[in-house]
Write a protein that holds these residues in place. Structure first.
Motif, mmCIF file in Angstrom:
data_model
loop_
_atom_site.group_PDB
_atom_site.id
_atom_site.type_symbol
_atom_site.label_atom_id
_atom_site.label_comp_id
_atom_site.label_asym_id
_atom_site.label_seq_id
_atom_site.Cartn_x
_atom_site.Cartn_y
_atom_site.Cartn_z
ATOM 1 N N LEU A 246 0.923 -1.288 0.016
ATOM 2 C CA LEU A 246 0.047 -0.063 -0.093
ATOM 3 C C LEU A 246 0.909 1.072 0.124
ATOM 4 N N GLY A 247 1.695 1.324 0.808
ATOM 5 C CA GLY A 247 2.939 2.534 0.965
ATOM 6 C C GLY A 247 3.390 2.545 -0.586
ATOM 7 N N ILE A 249 2.433 1.662 -3.445
ATOM 8 C CA ILE A 249 1.291 2.014 -4.438
ATOM 9 C C ILE A 249 0.938 3.430 -4.161
ATOM 10 N N LEU A 250 0.775 4.061 -3.032
ATOM 11 C CA LEU A 250 0.542 5.481 -2.701
ATOM 12 C C LEU A 250 1.787 6.379 -3.131
ATOM 13 N N ASP A 251 3.024 5.864 -2.994
ATOM 14 C CA ASP A 251 4.069 6.570 -3.540
ATOM 15 C C ASP A 251 4.101 6.970 -4.905
ATOM 16 N N ILE A 252 3.598 5.656 -5.302
ATOM 17 C CA ILE A 252 3.511 5.964 -6.993
ATOM 18 C C ILE A 252 2.474 6.865 -7.552
ATOM 19 N N GLU A 253 1.025 6.669 -6.708
ATOM 20 C CA GLU A 253 0.066 7.480 -7.117
ATOM 21 C C GLU A 253 -0.028 8.934 -6.713
ATOM 22 N N ALA A 254 0.691 8.941 -5.671
ATOM 23 C CA ALA A 254 0.802 10.440 -5.141
ATOM 24 C C ALA A 254 -0.843 11.383 -4.993
ATOM 25 N N GLY A 279 5.626 8.281 6.751
ATOM 26 C CA GLY A 279 5.824 9.790 6.075
ATOM 27 C C GLY A 279 4.439 10.370 5.601
ATOM 28 N N TYR A 280 3.118 9.618 5.773
ATOM 29 C CA TYR A 280 2.076 10.136 5.167
ATOM 30 C C TYR A 280 1.444 10.745 6.466
#
Length: 559
Positions: A246-247, A249-254, A279-280
């Motif tokens: 998840l981390g 994928i969220l880094d990629i999707e921003a 870091g979110y």
């Protein structure tokens, strides 16, 4: 256990269902807030000792609907050796899943739960039965094998559950089920759950259930036009790798702002902590929070001081967040309509949104059902690699620099560049500046490669005898690829039928009925086609098990 509902409604709570304190404590610790419809309808009559015939699809919460009543009737810290309950399931994956659920719910009762299925060392299962168990969760083939060995004693069984009974019949287990049920006491409680109710299943129910309560949970249809403009993607992820995936994928999707949906309060709290550690700016939202706490969380999200909301369905009911760009299903939703409602939170007012689902390898069928109900395709992808992440982070840095070049007043920094240019090449100066900007942009230091996995084969229906050949009589290419033909040294003389072979193979390996090709039963032997890549696994598995209570010679056919 999915299917949380609005706590402001009049629906029953778990306390209303007559469950014992140990079970209520376990459910509370797991963060489950409200029973799903199948649980609300099935648990009271089952706790009352009634037989039950339930028609409900996979993912409606039916595991807890029968598991909690089974544990309700169990003597706490029981010491008897024979099992008090037997749950029969079609596949080893489901056997493990149901066993884990029973263990979680029955922890405070000291419940001893044993999964029994092919592909696992039978010696370990024999040893556990010898020491004593409370609930056996078994595939029919292995259960019958243990019965024939005299190791599985069913004389004290008070409850028998047939879960996904239609699948077991389709896989050729009808005679095995009859044989197993004949070994249980006549005065038992019998529970049967099935997604469909074919005539032969109704016939089995009439023979073995006594005045059952009948429950049907239909899937509600999503409202027309409810599916918004959303890019829908699923990533296949092992459960242990989900937080890291998840981390990544969220880094990629921003995302500008995102909601991550979880099943339970416990999962919400744990995942929020994990994401904050990465870091979110993540905030938790679930039914265990006061209204004042919820309002503060929503204020931080709308004010831009938080960018991720990790929530249960109950807590997120009715939220409308303008800046929301992404919805993430941390687990595949149990009900397709839940999926449609969730993704409806993005892609509004003509904007395009993104829906991401983290699916475990065994959840292919649930995802296909959601795809069918939602009426739009879900693109299945593998988790981004470290190289993908670094390339995406460089893209973000490039975009930020380009925006600065186009819009910012940079003259005040000219003296720095000119001074350095006297000593270094201008390209080197630029590279050093980009490096600093990239690192200052918060690029995650992520060197962990996440396992790349795919879906396991769908649970399929067993082919009818002879269905593996086309009109011309030629062997088919099993499961779309080359097939191997195997010789099994048992035939009509030993009472072998096609369903026995299908049941033995699907019970002992990762194959399904859909993967198995032509089956020929001769007087003293049988021939069966399986996918070539799985041939050695099937041979090893069939050699290690018993078919109709007998060992068989198994090898590749020499013809």
């Amino acid at each position: 256990m999915d299917g949380e509902r609005d706590t402001s409604g009049d629906g029953p709570t778990f306390e209303d269902l007559g469950l014992r304190p140990e079970l209520l404590a376990a459910l509370g610790a797991l963060g489950y807030e409200e029973p799903t419809p199948i649980q609300a309808e099935a648990i009271p009559p089952l706790v009352g000792g009634r037989d039950l015939l339930g028609q409900a699809a996979t993912g409606t919460g039916k595991t807890a609907a029968f598991a909690l009543p089974v544990l309700q009737h169990l003597t706490a810290h029981r010491r008897d050796r024979p099992p008090a309950a037997l749950v029969l399931v079609p596949t080893r994956e489901l056997a493990v899943q149901v066993s884990e659920a029973l263990h979680r719910y029955g922890k405070d009762l000291g419940a001893r739960v044993l999964p029994v299925y092919g592909g696992a060392p039978i010696v370990r299962q024999l040893r556990s039965l010898e020491h004593g168990v409370d609930v056996v969760v078994a595939t029919p083939g292995r259960a019958l094998d243990l019965l024939n060995r005299g190791s599985l004693q069913l004389g004290e069984v008070a409850t028998v559950v047939l879960d996904e009974a239609d699948e077991m019949l389709d896989m050729g287990f009808a005679e095995d089920l009859e044989a197993i049920l004949d070994e249980t006491p006549e005065q038992r409680q019998t529970v049967l759950f099935s997604a469909t109710m074919p005539r032969r299943l109704d016939s089995l129910a009439r023979r073995h259930l006594s005045d059952p309560v009948r429950i049907t949970i239909a899937r509600e249809k999503a409202a027309a036009g409810e599916a918004p403009r959303v890019r829908q993607t699923a990533y296949v992820v092992p459960r242990a790798a989900k937080p890291a995936a998840l981390g990544r994928i969220l880094d990629i999707e921003a995302p500008t702002a995102a909601i991550v949906f979880c099943r339970t309060r416990e999962e919400v709290d744990s995942l929020t902590e994990t994401l904050n550690g990465r870091g979110y700016r993540a905030e938790a939202l679930h039914g265990g929070m006061s209204q004042e706490q919820r309002d503060r969380v929503m204020g931080r999200l709308r004010g831009g001081t938080a960018d991720l909301l990790v929530a249960t369905d109950v807590a997120a009911r009715g939220l409308d967040i303008d800046q929301l760009t992404h919805v993430v299903n941390y687990d595949v939703p149990s009900a397709p309509e839940s999926y449609v409602h969730r993704i409806g939170r993005v892609g509004r007012a003509g904007r395009e949104g993104v829906a991401i689902t983290l699916a475990e390898p065994r959840e292919h069928r649930m995802l296909k059902t959601i795809e069918r109900v939602a009426g739009s395709p879900i693109s299945v992808q593998t988790v981004p690699t470290v190289a993908d992440l670094r390339a995406r982070q460089l893209d973000l840095t490039r975009g930020a620099l380009r925006e600065s070049l186009l819009s910012d007043d940079l003259d005040r920094f000219r003296v720095v560049v000119e001074t350095l240019a006297d000593e270094f090449d201008l390209m080197e100066v630029a590279l050093a500046a980009v490096k600093l900007a990239h690192e200052a942009g918060g690029a995650a230091d992520d060197d962990e490669e996440i396992p790349q996995v795919g879906f396991r084969p769908d649970s399929g229906k067993a082919p009818r005898a002879g269905s593996g050949r086309d009109a011309g009589g030629k062997p088919r290419r099993s499961a779309g690829g080359p097939a191997a033909r195997l010789f099994v040294g048992l035939g009509r003389e030993a009472g072998i039928r096609p369903g026995d072979l299908v049941g033995a193979i699907t019970g002992e390996t990762g194959l399904t009925g859909r993967d198995i090709g032509a089956i020929e039963i001769h007087q003293r032997f049988a021939l069966v086609e399986v996918p070539e890549p799985a041939a050695n696994e099937v041979i090893g598995a069939l050699k290690a098990t018993m078919i109709k209570g007998r060992k068989a010679t198994v090898r590749r056919d020499k013809a």
